[in-house]
Design a protein around this motif. Structure first.
Motif, short mmCIF file in Angstrom:
data_model
loop_
_atom_site.label_atom_id
_atom_site.label_comp_id
_atom_site.label_asym_id
_atom_site.label_seq_id
_atom_site.Cartn_x
_atom_site.Cartn_y
_atom_site.Cartn_z
N VAL A 184 0.85 -1.19 0.00
CA VAL A 184 0.00 0.00 0.00
C VAL A 184 0.89 1.24 0.00
CG1 VAL A 184 -1.86 1.23 1.18
CG2 VAL A 184 -1.71 -1.28 1.32
N ALA A 185 0.59 2.14 -0.90
CA ALA A 185 1.31 3.42 -0.95
C ALA A 185 0.61 4.40 -0.01
CB ALA A 185 1.34 3.97 -2.38
N VAL A 186 1.12 4.51 1.21
CA VAL A 186 0.51 5.34 2.24
C VAL A 186 1.13 6.74 2.18
CG1 VAL A 186 0.09 5.61 4.70
CG2 VAL A 186 0.11 3.32 3.67
N PRO A 187 0.33 7.79 2.08
CA PRO A 187 0.89 9.15 2.04
C PRO A 187 1.62 9.49 3.33
CG PRO A 187 -1.38 9.15 1.30
CD PRO A 187 -1.12 7.79 1.89
N THR A 188 2.73 10.21 3.22
CA THR A 188 3.46 10.65 4.40
C THR A 188 2.72 11.82 5.04
OG1 THR A 188 4.81 12.14 3.03
CG2 THR A 188 5.64 9.89 3.43
N GLU A 189 3.21 12.20 6.20
CA GLU A 189 2.53 13.26 6.95
C GLU A 189 2.56 14.59 6.21
OE1 GLU A 189 4.06 13.47 10.85
OE2 GLU A 189 3.32 11.48 11.45
N ASP A 190 3.64 14.83 5.47
CA ASP A 190 3.71 16.11 4.74
C ASP A 190 3.01 16.05 3.40
OD1 ASP A 190 5.39 14.51 3.31
OD2 ASP A 190 7.21 15.64 3.74
N ALA A 191 2.47 14.87 3.06
CA ALA A 191 1.71 14.67 1.81
C ALA A 191 2.55 14.92 0.57
CB ALA A 191 0.47 15.56 1.79
N LYS A 192 3.88 14.93 0.71
CA LYS A 192 4.75 15.16 -0.43
C LYS A 192 5.24 13.86 -1.07
CE LYS A 192 6.47 19.64 1.18
NZ LYS A 192 7.68 20.44 1.55
N SER A 193 5.07 12.77 -0.36
CA SER A 193 5.53 11.48 -0.88
C SER A 193 4.67 10.37 -0.27
CB SER A 193 7.01 11.26 -0.56
OG SER A 193 7.21 11.23 0.85
N VAL A 194 4.99 9.16 -0.66
CA VAL A 194 4.27 8.00 -0.09
C VAL A 194 5.30 7.01 0.46
CG1 VAL A 194 2.26 8.21 -1.60
CG2 VAL A 194 4.23 6.84 -2.33
N LYS A 195 4.85 6.21 1.40
CA LYS A 195 5.68 5.15 1.99
C LYS A 195 5.03 3.82 1.68
CE LYS A 195 9.16 3.87 4.56
NZ LYS A 195 10.56 4.15 4.15
N ARG A 196 5.83 2.90 1.16
CA ARG A 196 5.29 1.59 0.79
C ARG A 196 5.21 0.71 2.04
NH1 ARG A 196 8.88 -1.13 -2.55
NH2 ARG A 196 7.23 -2.30 -3.59
N TRP A 197 4.01 0.22 2.30
CA TRP A 197 3.77 -0.64 3.46
C TRP A 197 3.29 -2.01 2.99
CZ3 TRP A 197 3.77 -0.23 8.90
CH2 TRP A 197 4.25 0.97 9.41
N ALA A 198 3.83 -3.06 3.63
CA ALA A 198 3.35 -4.43 3.38
C ALA A 198 2.16 -4.69 4.29
CB ALA A 198 4.46 -5.44 3.65
N ILE A 199 1.10 -5.25 3.71
CA ILE A 199 -0.10 -5.54 4.48
C ILE A 199 -0.52 -6.99 4.21
CG2 ILE A 199 -1.73 -4.77 2.71
CD1 ILE A 199 -3.44 -3.59 5.00
N ALA A 200 -1.01 -7.67 5.25
CA ALA A 200 -1.40 -9.08 5.13
C ALA A 200 -2.85 -9.20 4.69
CB ALA A 200 -1.19 -9.80 6.46
N SER A 201 -3.25 -10.40 4.33
CA SER A 201 -4.61 -10.63 3.86
C SER A 201 -5.65 -10.42 4.97
CB SER A 201 -4.75 -12.05 3.30
OG SER A 201 -4.41 -13.01 4.30
N ASP A 202 -5.22 -10.53 6.24
CA ASP A 202 -6.15 -10.26 7.34
C ASP A 202 -6.15 -8.80 7.76
OD1 ASP A 202 -3.67 -10.13 8.50
OD2 ASP A 202 -4.12 -11.47 10.18
N HIS A 203 -5.59 -7.93 6.88
CA HIS A 203 -5.60 -6.48 7.03
C HIS A 203 -4.65 -5.98 8.12
CE1 HIS A 203 -9.98 -6.34 5.25
NE2 HIS A 203 -9.14 -7.07 4.53
N MET A 204 -3.66 -6.77 8.51
CA MET A 204 -2.68 -6.31 9.49
C MET A 204 -1.49 -5.69 8.76
SD MET A 204 -0.65 -8.31 12.55
CE MET A 204 -2.05 -8.21 13.69
N TRP A 205 -1.08 -4.50 9.25
CA TRP A 205 0.12 -3.86 8.72
C TRP A 205 1.34 -4.63 9.19
CZ3 TRP A 205 -0.85 -0.51 5.06
CH2 TRP A 205 -1.99 0.30 5.10
#
Length: 351
Positions: free
Chosen positions: A201-222
């Motif tokens: 998931v490309a999650v926006p950073t706090e400054d909204a200037k970039s995104v951080k790639r996060w791995a997420i499982a099928s049970d919706h756990m980060w």
């Protein structure tokens, strides 16, 4: 005269002879004796003491005596069959009871011996933990798992807190389940079942200037933020993480404000809707989805490996939507866009 007298005498003698008791029989003389006693003032003589000795018998009624060779009859007793059955059952019950008592005593002795032996072994250094092995990990390293387990030094397989170790392991987001196995004489095995990456998931950073790639499982756990592979953090990350991240779908266009935290479940409805769509697909269409745009649940759009875009919408009527998409693609090989948000009124656009 003489002859008449003689006849009378003979007749009288005959009558006396006839009146006499036959041989072996004696007519009772008790009345005469009582009369004689009364007349003489003497007490009638008692029966001879021989009458109470074996072989002598007292007179029976009528003045008869039993035959000399007869013996006193033994007294017979009778026992009911039911009494015999009860006695036999009682004897068997007593025997069974004694056997049970013996067995119980033997068992108690054995239990006591085992308890004493177990107590001695528990408090000794027998079966000291010398090796800790890890199985079932791909995204985590053995060193990571050993550090999380935190097995106390100088512990034994008997004293080790297996439940506490398992609880510590489950705190890691990658660990879906864990089992702590004692392998005698001195090995402790940590058998782990890992979660797998369902999407990045490309999650926006706090400054909204970039995104951080996060791995997420099928049970919706980060699971974790994925660092750059060439960074110091990337060098410490298992290569399996990057391998899986390249093979799974990518969720993009996530609204600003979506938060991600290791070990926490995703609360963003847009991301969860995208995951539910892909995980619920049952046809080969699921394997062809490479990207999901999750601006909102209603506007969720899938991109296939042939660059066809599918406006899928909410995670509803998924099988019907799949069927319609596959039919449109079959009938229109040049299709580039399909809208199945309303499954009974689909639209599409082709080149």
């Amino acid at each position: 005269m003489a002859s008449n007298y003689n006849r009378k005498s003979a007749s009288s003698g005959s009558r006396k002879a006839r009146g006499a008791a036959p041989s072996g029989r004696v007519r009772s003389s008790a009345p005469a004796s009582r009369a004689s006693g009364r007349g003489s003032g003497r007490t009638p003589a008692r029966s001879s003491s021989r009458s109470s000795q074996p072989g002598t018998y007292r007179a029976m009624p009528g003045g008869r005596y039993p035959a000399a060779s007869a013996r006193p009859q033994q007294r017979l007793t009778s026992v009911r069959v039911g009494d015999l059955d009860r006695a036999e059952r009682s004897a068997r019950a007593q025997g069974t009871y004694r056997r049970h008592v013996v067995r119980i005593v033997v068992v108690l002795v054995l239990v006591a011996a085992l308890a004493i032996g177990a107590a001695v072994a528990y408090n000794s250094n027998l079966f000291a933990v010398e090796n800790v092995t890890v199985s079932g990990v791909e995204h985590l390293t053995t060193d990571d798992m050993t550090a999380m387990a935190n097995v106390p030094a100088n512990t034994t397989l008997l004293r080790v807190d297996a439940a506490g170790i398992r609880e510590r392991l489950l705190k890691n987001a990658w660990v879906a389940d864990a089992e702590v196995k004692r392998i005698f004489p001195n090995t402790l095995e940590l058998a782990v079942t890992e979660r797998t990456i369902a999407a990045v998931v490309a999650v926006p950073t706090e400054d909204a200037k970039s995104v951080k790639r996060w791995a997420i499982a099928s049970d919706h756990m980060w699971l974790m933020p994925i660092p750059d592979q060439d960074s110091e953090a990337g060098k410490r990350t298992s290569p399996k993480v990057y391998e899986d991240a390249a093979a799974v779908l990518s969720i993009t266009d996530v609204p600003y404000g979506t938060s991600a935290e290791i070990g926490a479940y995703c609360t963003d409805s847009n991301v969860n809707n995208a995951l539910d769509i892909v995980s619920s697909m049952t046809t080969d269409l699921s394997g062809r989805v490479t990207k999901v745009s999750a601006t909102d649940a209603e506007g969720t759009t899938l991109t296939l490996d042939n660059n066809v875009e599918i406006a899928f919408g909410k995670a509803e009527n998924i099988r019907d939507k799949e069927r319609v998409v596959l039919k449109i693609m079959e009938d229109n090989p040049t299709v580039v866009y399909i809208n199945v948000r309303v499954v009974d009124r689909p639209t599409w656009r082709a080149l």
